[in-house]
Design an enzyme around this catalytic site. Structure first.
Site, PDB file in Angstrom:
ATOM      1  N   TYR A   1      30.821   9.429  -9.950  1.00  0.00           N
ATOM      2  CA  TYR A   1      31.986   8.969 -10.721  1.00  0.00           C
ATOM      3  C   TYR A   1      31.560   8.518 -12.120  1.00  0.00           C
ATOM      4  O   TYR A   1      32.110   8.984 -13.115  1.00  0.00           O
ATOM      5  CB  TYR A   1      32.643   7.817  -9.958  1.00  0.00           C
ATOM      6  CG  TYR A   1      33.944   7.328 -10.534  1.00  0.00           C
ATOM      7  CD1 TYR A   1      35.085   8.112 -10.488  1.00  0.00           C
ATOM      8  CD2 TYR A   1      34.043   6.057 -11.097  1.00  0.00           C
ATOM      9  CE1 TYR A   1      36.289   7.643 -10.998  1.00  0.00           C
ATOM     10  CE2 TYR A   1      35.237   5.585 -11.602  1.00  0.00           C
ATOM     11  CZ  TYR A   1      36.361   6.379 -11.558  1.00  0.00           C
ATOM     12  OH  TYR A   1      37.559   5.912 -12.061  1.00  0.00           O
TER      13      TYR A   1
ATOM     14  N   ASN B   1      38.781  22.450 -17.555  1.00  0.00           N
ATOM     15  CA  ASN B   1      40.040  23.194 -17.419  1.00  0.00           C
ATOM     16  C   ASN B   1      41.165  22.542 -18.215  1.00  0.00           C
ATOM     17  O   ASN B   1      41.959  23.230 -18.865  1.00  0.00           O
ATOM     18  CB  ASN B   1      40.435  23.300 -15.943  1.00  0.00           C
ATOM     19  CG  ASN B   1      39.630  24.355 -15.207  1.00  0.00           C
ATOM     20  OD1 ASN B   1      39.131  25.299 -15.822  1.00  0.00           O
ATOM     21  ND2 ASN B   1      39.495  24.201 -13.900  1.00  0.00           N
TER      22      ASN B   1
END
Ligand code: UDX
Length: 312
Positions: A123, A77
């Site tokens: 992560y 995004n």
């Protein structure tokens, strides 16, 4: 903002807090948006510091799917936003892309040693693919990208429940609680103070270096030495308690910062003890703040019934 830039802060407040930025609310160059980067964002900007993602291991492991979404969909995004408005994007990547490294210290050329299915993978692999996405957008769409590989960082405004070693040890030392060392304490880390990191991020953003750059302080200590140092700086009589080792915990970590020195003219300037003293001061105040804000119901003194109290 002090240089005249308009800054829009976008946060979903999963690990962030309004209190960290409340002193800017009302400033004409400041805007705060409660938004999650997993949803598209339509704003007009020139530069994007893409810092979203929990960074503390207990926080990012708490909801691994959310951590993955933030680092994958969130990064897509932000790159899409950069492409649409022609902005430059800086990705906050991490030393965790090097995993449990077999090369020491770690330079940007090292490809890393990451367990793709371990508890840290959400992560580590999330940030690795975020880097991949940056370079795909750069090559395919011409988006300008900068990638900072951030090593262990600490400083004021960390959350008391952050769970990383610096805040844990300081809070434990201040309260006379045992300092919890995971494993033998022989694993090493190198800690940088937050203002050095912020300067490095701004210099990198405004440079012409599009390849990844390590930002960290190369002064390396074992975790046990670090526990002792914090105890001494706090002047605490806390014991050191050894707990079981964390799975896939990197055994050694220290940045090679030759590239940042050479190409950005950047290196950390805040000595470890000076930074730690500032963090200790902050956490002492946080403990006082918390004590003063606790809601402890105060029972009202029982009324002694003396017959009629109403006077006509
Ligand atoms: O209470 C504690 C907390 C942590 N530790 C140990 O201290 C070391 C540092 O742990 P932290 O949780 O602070 O941070 P880690 O180095 O594991 O991960 C960090 O790496 C760099 C950044 O990208 C992130 O901020 C974070 O993922 C580890 O060896 C950990 O096992 C303790 O011994 N006791």
């Amino acid at each position: 903002m002090m240089d005249g830039h308009e800054v829009t802060v976008v946060d979903n407040f999963f690990t962030g807090r309004k209190r960290n930025v409340e002193h800017w609310i009302g400033h004409e160059n400041f805007e705060l948006i409660n938004h999650d980067v997993v949803e598209p964002l339509y704003i007009e900007v020139d530069q994007i510091y893409h810092l979203a993602s929990p960074a503390s291991p207990p926080n990012y492991m708490y909801n691994p799917i959310k951590t993955l979404k933030t680092n994958t969909i969130g990064t897509l995004n932000m790159l899409g936003l950069a492409k649409r408005v022609g902005a430059r994007l800086l990705l906050a990547s991490t030393s965790e892309v090097y995993g449990d490294p077999e090369v020491h210290p770690q330079s940007e050329e090292y490809w890393g040693h990451v367990n793709p299915i371990g508890p840290r993978a959400c992560y580590d692999e999330g940030k690795r693919v975020a880097e991949t996405m940056c370079y795909a957008y750069m090559k395919q769409e011409g988006v300008e990208v900068r990638v900072a590989r951030i090593f262990n960082t600490f400083g004021p405004r960390m959350h008391m429940n952050d769970g990383r070693v610096v805040s844990n040890f300081i809070l434990q030392a201040l309260q006379g609680e045992p300092l919890t060392v995971y494993g033998s304490g022989s694993q090493t880390r190198a800690f940088q103070y937050v203002s050095d990191l912020v300067n490095g991020l701004v210099v990198l953003m405004n440079s012409n270096v599009s390849s990844p750059v390590n930002l960290g302080n190369p002064e390396e200590h074992t975790i046990l030495e670090f526990a002792q140092l914090i105890k001494d700086l706090v002047g605490s009589g806390s014991e050191i308690q050894f707990l079981s080792e964390a799975q896939d915990d990197p055994q050694k970590r220290k940045p090679d910062i030759k590239k940042a020195k050479l190409m950005l003219g950047w290196e950390p300037v805040v000595p470890l003890e000076e930074g730690l003293n500032k963090a200790i001061h902050y956490f002492r105040k946080e403990l006082e703040y918390q004590a003063n804000n606790q809601y402890i119901p105060k029972p009202k003194p029982a009324r002694i019934k003396k017959g009629r109290t109403r006077h006509n």
